[in-house]
Design an enzyme around this catalytic site. Structure first.
Site, PDB file in Angstrom:
ATOM      1  N   CYS A 261     -36.150  54.388   3.654  1.00 26.15           N
ATOM      2  CA  CYS A 261     -36.528  55.548   4.480  1.00 26.15           C
ATOM      3  C   CYS A 261     -38.042  55.734   4.605  1.00 26.15           C
ATOM      4  CB  CYS A 261     -35.898  56.819   3.934  1.00 26.15           C
ATOM      5  SG  CYS A 261     -34.105  56.787   3.989  1.00 26.15           S
TER       6      CYS A 261
ATOM      7  N   HIS B 151     -39.793  63.257   6.155  1.00 22.74           N
ATOM      8  CA  HIS B 151     -38.574  62.462   6.354  1.00 22.74           C
ATOM      9  C   HIS B 151     -37.375  63.406   6.378  1.00 22.74           C
ATOM     10  CE1 HIS B 151     -35.343  59.754   6.004  1.00 22.74           C
ATOM     11  NE2 HIS B 151     -35.172  59.888   4.701  1.00 22.74           N
TER      12      HIS B 151
ATOM     13  N   ASN C 267     -29.945  61.858   8.845  1.00 21.00           N
ATOM     14  CA  ASN C 267     -30.974  61.027   8.220  1.00 21.00           C
ATOM     15  C   ASN C 267     -30.946  59.657   8.892  1.00 21.00           C
ATOM     16  OD1 ASN C 267     -32.470  59.313   6.592  1.00 21.00           O
ATOM     17  ND2 ASN C 267     -31.757  60.198   4.665  1.00 21.00           N
TER      18      ASN C 267
HETATM   19  N1  ACO Z   1     -18.127  67.330   1.622  1.00 17.29           N
HETATM   20  C1  ACO Z   1     -17.656  68.182   0.708  1.00 17.29           C
HETATM   21  N2  ACO Z   1     -17.995  68.111  -0.595  1.00 17.29           N
HETATM   22  C2  ACO Z   1     -18.835  67.128  -0.952  1.00 17.29           C
HETATM   23  C3  ACO Z   1     -19.370  66.193  -0.022  1.00 17.29           C
HETATM   24  C4  ACO Z   1     -18.968  66.321   1.307  1.00 17.29           C
HETATM   25  N3  ACO Z   1     -19.412  65.498   2.271  1.00 17.29           N
HETATM   26  N4  ACO Z   1     -20.179  65.338  -0.687  1.00 17.29           N
HETATM   27  C5  ACO Z   1     -20.183  65.708  -1.973  1.00 17.29           C
HETATM   28  N5  ACO Z   1     -19.370  66.789  -2.137  1.00 17.29           N
HETATM   29  C6  ACO Z   1     -19.064  67.530  -3.355  1.00 17.29           C
HETATM   30  C7  ACO Z   1     -19.281  66.714  -4.604  1.00 17.29           C
HETATM   31  O1  ACO Z   1     -18.147  65.955  -4.933  1.00 17.29           O
HETATM   32  C8  ACO Z   1     -19.531  67.810  -5.632  1.00 17.29           C
HETATM   33  O2  ACO Z   1     -18.321  68.361  -6.031  1.00 17.29           O
HETATM   34  P1  ACO Z   1     -18.092  68.824  -7.562  1.00 17.29           P
HETATM   35  O3  ACO Z   1     -19.094  69.930  -7.790  1.00 17.29           O
HETATM   36  O4  ACO Z   1     -16.686  69.276  -7.573  1.00 17.29           O
HETATM   37  O5  ACO Z   1     -18.368  67.607  -8.395  1.00 17.29           O
HETATM   38  C9  ACO Z   1     -20.284  68.869  -4.827  1.00 17.29           C
HETATM   39  O6  ACO Z   1     -19.972  68.613  -3.455  1.00 17.29           O
HETATM   40  C10 ACO Z   1     -21.777  68.803  -5.005  1.00 17.29           C
HETATM   41  O7  ACO Z   1     -22.197  67.423  -4.871  1.00 17.29           O
HETATM   42  P2  ACO Z   1     -23.701  67.003  -4.993  1.00 17.29           P
HETATM   43  O8  ACO Z   1     -23.798  65.532  -4.818  1.00 17.29           O
HETATM   44  O9  ACO Z   1     -24.280  67.631  -6.241  1.00 17.29           O
HETATM   45  O10 ACO Z   1     -24.265  67.756  -3.716  1.00 17.29           O
HETATM   46  P3  ACO Z   1     -25.722  68.079  -3.343  1.00 17.29           P
HETATM   47  O11 ACO Z   1     -25.842  69.506  -3.147  1.00 17.29           O
HETATM   48  O12 ACO Z   1     -26.712  67.399  -4.228  1.00 17.29           O
HETATM   49  O13 ACO Z   1     -25.824  67.392  -1.907  1.00 17.29           O
HETATM   50  C11 ACO Z   1     -26.846  65.435  -0.970  1.00 17.29           C
HETATM   51  C12 ACO Z   1     -25.674  65.986  -1.778  1.00 17.29           C
HETATM   52  C13 ACO Z   1     -26.785  66.091   0.388  1.00 17.29           C
HETATM   53  C14 ACO Z   1     -26.704  63.944  -0.855  1.00 17.29           C
HETATM   54  C15 ACO Z   1     -28.180  65.816  -1.656  1.00 17.29           C
HETATM   55  O14 ACO Z   1     -28.104  65.474  -3.031  1.00 17.29           O
HETATM   56  C16 ACO Z   1     -29.360  65.135  -1.048  1.00 17.29           C
HETATM   57  O15 ACO Z   1     -29.755  65.434   0.063  1.00 17.29           O
HETATM   58  N6  ACO Z   1     -30.037  64.260  -1.802  1.00 17.29           N
HETATM   59  C17 ACO Z   1     -31.299  63.655  -1.390  1.00 17.29           C
HETATM   60  C18 ACO Z   1     -31.129  62.584  -0.351  1.00 17.29           C
HETATM   61  C19 ACO Z   1     -32.494  61.990  -0.061  1.00 17.29           C
HETATM   62  O16 ACO Z   1     -33.522  62.535  -0.329  1.00 17.29           O
HETATM   63  N7  ACO Z   1     -32.525  60.830   0.510  1.00 17.29           N
HETATM   64  C20 ACO Z   1     -33.832  60.252   0.812  1.00 17.29           C
HETATM   65  C21 ACO Z   1     -33.796  58.878   0.766  1.00 17.29           C
HETATM   66  S1  ACO Z   1     -32.425  58.254   1.631  1.00 17.29           S
HETATM   67  C22 ACO Z   1     -32.758  56.568   1.768  1.00 17.29           C
HETATM   68  O17 ACO Z   1     -33.719  56.072   1.287  1.00 17.29           O
HETATM   69  C23 ACO Z   1     -31.806  55.760   2.529  1.00 17.29           C
END
Ligand code: ACO
Length: 333
Positions: A112, A254, A284
């Site tokens: 990214c 980003h 993204n």
């Molecule tokens: N729909 C419903 N529930 C979901 C989904 C979904 N699509 N995905 C995950 N969940 C659930 C999980 O299973 C978890 O459930 P649990 O609490 O029962 O275990 C809960 O939602 C929370 O999951 P998290 O992974 O902790 O969710 P989070 O709030 O962290 O969001 C996300 C996930 C959106 C991926 C976030 O962590 C994020 O944006 N991370 C950063 C991404 C980033 O910066 N990327 C940059 C580089 S990307 C690259 O280089 C290609």
């Protein structure tokens, strides 16, 4: 010599994928996706459309935006995580399809952060007088590497391409000047974002588990790293070029997560209204994210020539980077 942005072009594949469409496929909901990521729609390429197809279209539009003919480009740098083939690179094919002639053309793999890596390298080639013009492209088709059974990644990523033309100038006084860049990496966390199989460490065979062929990301760990690394990189660059945060007119981060963009603005002490956000429309798009966000802001009429723009990105590797630009007097196409 100094580098300046003189053209910007973008391309999104026509197919729009809504949260509702994904909610019909996985155990997810529009409410979860919108509240946790800020994403409402993303574009996915039709099967058979490759990264090079999107890159060629964006490159063509960037050339038109710059008012240049194909023969005017000296180098092509293409940032992508999703090349058309593992070998060869995609950039030579894009250069050929654009009719640029036998110019150097190569891919950059910084996930990214790729567009900002490519921009920094283009700037360096101009500063070293190896090129007078560089076509810098960020293009992705993540839809081809997403695990169709993984709701955690499938809802986040979209396809698209953005390209800028850099040109040599003797000064940095006029709008469009690329005033500085900063890049970094930390391979100790390489496993947080990856496609496990398909490389020389773990070649794909008939016995490779299906899931190992797809993109994986440890979202929560990446979230923390993203805010810290983009904040540090942007701050380092601001010091280096003598800008203070309050004078930044637009923060183009980003588009990984709307919550990351808000946290980043807070960390940098830049009012959140100055943050450019288009993740709601495109998700993204990895290496295409920053040029797509720039074009979005310009099309909204938010950018005036001379405005100070701070761009920053973070991605797999881990890698990160920032760049500072004064907005040029151009129309993105
Ligand atoms: N729909 C419903 N529930 C979901 C989904 C979904 N699509 N995905 C995950 N969940 C659930 C999980 O299973 C978890 O459930 P649990 O609490 O029962 O275990 C809960 O939602 C929370 O999951 P998290 O992974 O902790 O969710 P989070 O709030 O962290 O969001 C996300 C996930 C959106 C991926 C976030 O962590 C994020 O944006 N991370 C950063 C991404 C980033 O910066 N990327 C940059 C580089 S990307 C690259 O280089 C290609």
């Amino acid at each position: 010599m100094h580098a300046a942005v003189i053209g910007l072009g973008t391309h999104l594949p026509p197919r729009l994928v809504t949260n509702g469409e994904l909610a019909a496929r996985f155990d997810t909901s529009d409410e979860w996706i919108t509240s946790r990521t800020g994403i409402r729609t993303r574009h996915w390429a039709e099967p058979g459309t490759a990264t090079g197809d999107l890159a060629t279209e964006a490159g063509l539009r960037a050339l038109k935006s710059a008012g240049l003919a194909p023969g005017d480009i000296d180098v092509v740098v293409l940032a992508t995580t999703t090349p058309d083939h593992p070998c060869p690179a995609t950039a030579p094919d894009v250069a050929s399809r654009l009719g640029l002639g036998p110019v150097p053309a190569y891919d950059i793999a910084a996930v990214c952060s790729g567009f900002l890596y490519a921009l920094a390298i283009g700037q360096a080639q101009i500063a070293a007088q190896q090129a007078g013009t560089v076509l810098v492209i960020g293009a992705e088709t993540y839809s081809t590497i997403l695990n169709p059974d993984d709701r955690t990644t499938s809802v986040i990523f979209g396809d698209g391409a953005g390209a800028v033309v850099l040109a040599a100038r003797e000064d940095t006084d006029r709008p469009g000047a690329l005033l500085g860049t900063h890049l970094g990496s930390d391979g100790a966390h390489k496993d947080l974002i990856r496609i496990p199989a398909g490389g020389s460490r773990y070649p794909t065979t008939a016995y490779t588990p299906e899931a190992d062929r797809y993109f994986t990301m440890e979202g929560p760990k990446v979230f923390r790293q993203a805010v810290v690394r983009m904040g540090e990189s942007a701050t380092t660059l601001l010091h280096r070029i003598g800008w203070v945060a309050e004078k930044v007119d637009h923060l183009v981060g980003h588009q990984a997560n709307a919550r990351i963009l808000t946290a980043l603005a807070g960390q940098l002490d830049i009012p959140v209204e100055r943050t450019v956000v288009n993740i709601d429309r495109v998700g993204n798009t990895s290496a295409a994210s920053v040029p797509l966000a720039l074009a979005h802001a310009a099309r909204q009429g938010r950018l005036t020539p001379g405005d100070r723009i701070l761009m920053t990105a973070f991605g797999g590797g881990l890698t990160w980077g920032s760049a500072a630009l004064t907005w040029p007097d151009i129309t993105p196409l």
